[in-house]
Design an enzyme around this catalytic site. Structure first.
Site, short mmCIF file in Angstrom:
data_model
loop_
_atom_site.label_atom_id
_atom_site.label_comp_id
_atom_site.label_asym_id
_atom_site.label_seq_id
_atom_site.Cartn_x
_atom_site.Cartn_y
_atom_site.Cartn_z
CG HIS A 1 -1.83 -1.09 1.40
ND1 HIS A 1 -2.94 -1.28 0.59
CD2 HIS A 1 -1.85 -2.12 2.29
CE1 HIS A 1 -3.61 -2.35 0.98
NE2 HIS A 1 -2.98 -2.88 2.01
O1 RIB Z 1 -5.23 0.35 4.21
C1 RIB Z 1 -3.83 0.35 4.18
C2 RIB Z 1 -3.27 1.43 5.03
O2 RIB Z 1 -3.64 1.24 6.38
C3 RIB Z 1 -1.72 1.45 5.01
O3 RIB Z 1 -1.28 2.77 5.15
C4 RIB Z 1 -1.36 0.66 6.23
O4 RIB Z 1 -0.11 1.02 6.78
C5 RIB Z 1 -2.46 1.06 7.19
O5 RIB Z 1 -2.08 2.30 7.76
#
Ligand code: RIB
Ligand code: CA
Length: 307
Positions: free
Chosen positions: A239
């Site tokens: 992500h």
């Molecule tokens: O949904 C993914 C996000 O949520 C990423 O930034 C992960 O680190 C959590 O913070």
């Protein structure tokens, strides 16, 4: 972003909630000669803010970048009594992997640091990357409306426009953790590009790729491998590396314009990123596709620069 005529590194600020995927993003930002990491601000998200801040300090120490200032930020969301954390990244937020503590964080609150830097840097020269709940950035905008618009680019990991959420069926974690803040930031009129689950769900790390980090025979490679090995997912998603990779190589991504806002009201839709077909809501760029192989190669290459 670097262009053939401009070899100056891109000045960036990184707001994060380490977190294992934040850790890879932070290592990339610390390693790349294309980026000038002016500072790191931390927020409550994956873990409480004292944990995410200590993790950022330790990760920068691992990267040999103890010179980069770290600032602790908001401990809870704008409109909730306490932070919505998770244990996906382990109790310590980094998969239980032991790190040497880095230098202590600075005394200045992250919101003050972000606001001061946005105010002091020439308009249109700073790229702000946010990969956790948007509480710190929203507080900057609430206290000084228009400050986020001074950024050259605002690159945010969050939301899910045309796909299910990952913390509720409606919402992605960062937007659900502080829906009010997400809406404030989307409405700030900044040069926003959003990296939601629409694109990050395409950025799966394979077991072979994770193993290749361990084969780097470096402290950073071994730590990245160990953290990812602790992740409770099969083929975990990159992500938070997406906005950093975009700052380095935007050609890896396809984007489209979108009008959308975030559902603020408590309830099953809280944190939903709701596209507005009539074009009335906030307008920004949404990343829709990524060259997965190119992304994995770039993340690996930047981490490979570290000792
Ligand atoms: O949904 C993914 C996000 O949520 C990423 O930034 C992960 O680190 C959590 O913070
Ligand atoms: Ca994060």
């Amino acid at each position: 972003m670097l262009s053939p005529t401009n070899m100056d590194p891109t000045k960036i600020l990184l707001d994060c909630d380490p977190g294992i995927d934040d850790a890879l993003a932070l290592l990339m930002a610390a390693a790349s000669p294309q980026l000038d990491l002016l500072g790191v601000s931390c927020v409550a998200g994956n873990r409480p803010v004292h944990t995410t801040t200590a993790n950022a300090c330790a990760l920068l120490e691992l990267a040999g970048r103890g010179d980069v200032p770290v600032h602790a930020g908001c401990a809870r969301p704008l409109a909730l009594p306490e932070a919505r954390t998770n244990l996906v990244h382990g109790e310590d937020g980094l998969g239980g992997i032991a790190f040497a503590a880095g230098p202590a964080p600075r005394q200045e609150h992250a919101v003050d640091f972000l606001a001061r830097t946005l105010r002091d840097e020439p308009i249109g020269t700073l790229t702000l990357i946010a990969i956790g709940p948007l509480t710190n950035l929203a507080m900057v905008e609430i206290r000084e409306p228009g400050l986020l618009r001074r950024a050259k680019a605002l690159l945010v990991m969050g939301g899910a426009a045309f796909c299910p959420g990952n913390v509720t069926p409606a919402a992605e974690f960062n937007f659900h953790a502080d829906a009010t803040a997400a809406s404030v930031v989307l409405n700030a009129g900044a040069a926003l590009t959003l990296f939601g689950l629409d694109v990050t769900s395409q950025a799966a790390m394979s077991a072979d790729w994770i193993a290749s980090l361990g084969r780097l025979r470096t402290r950073a490679g071994r730590a990245a491998h160990a953290m990812l090995a602790a992740y409770a997912f099969e083929d975990p998603l990159l992500h938070d590396a997406c906005p950093v990779a975009f700052a380095l190589a935007p050609q890896l991504f396809d984007c489209r314009q979108l009008h959308a806002d975030v559902e603020r009201a408590p309830g099953p839709d809280e944190g939903r990123l709701r596209p507005d077909a009539d074009g009335h809501g906030p307008r920004f760029e949404l990343a829709t596709a990524v060259d997965r192989e190119g992304l994995l190669e770039r993340v690996h290459a930047e981490i490979a620069r570290l000792a």
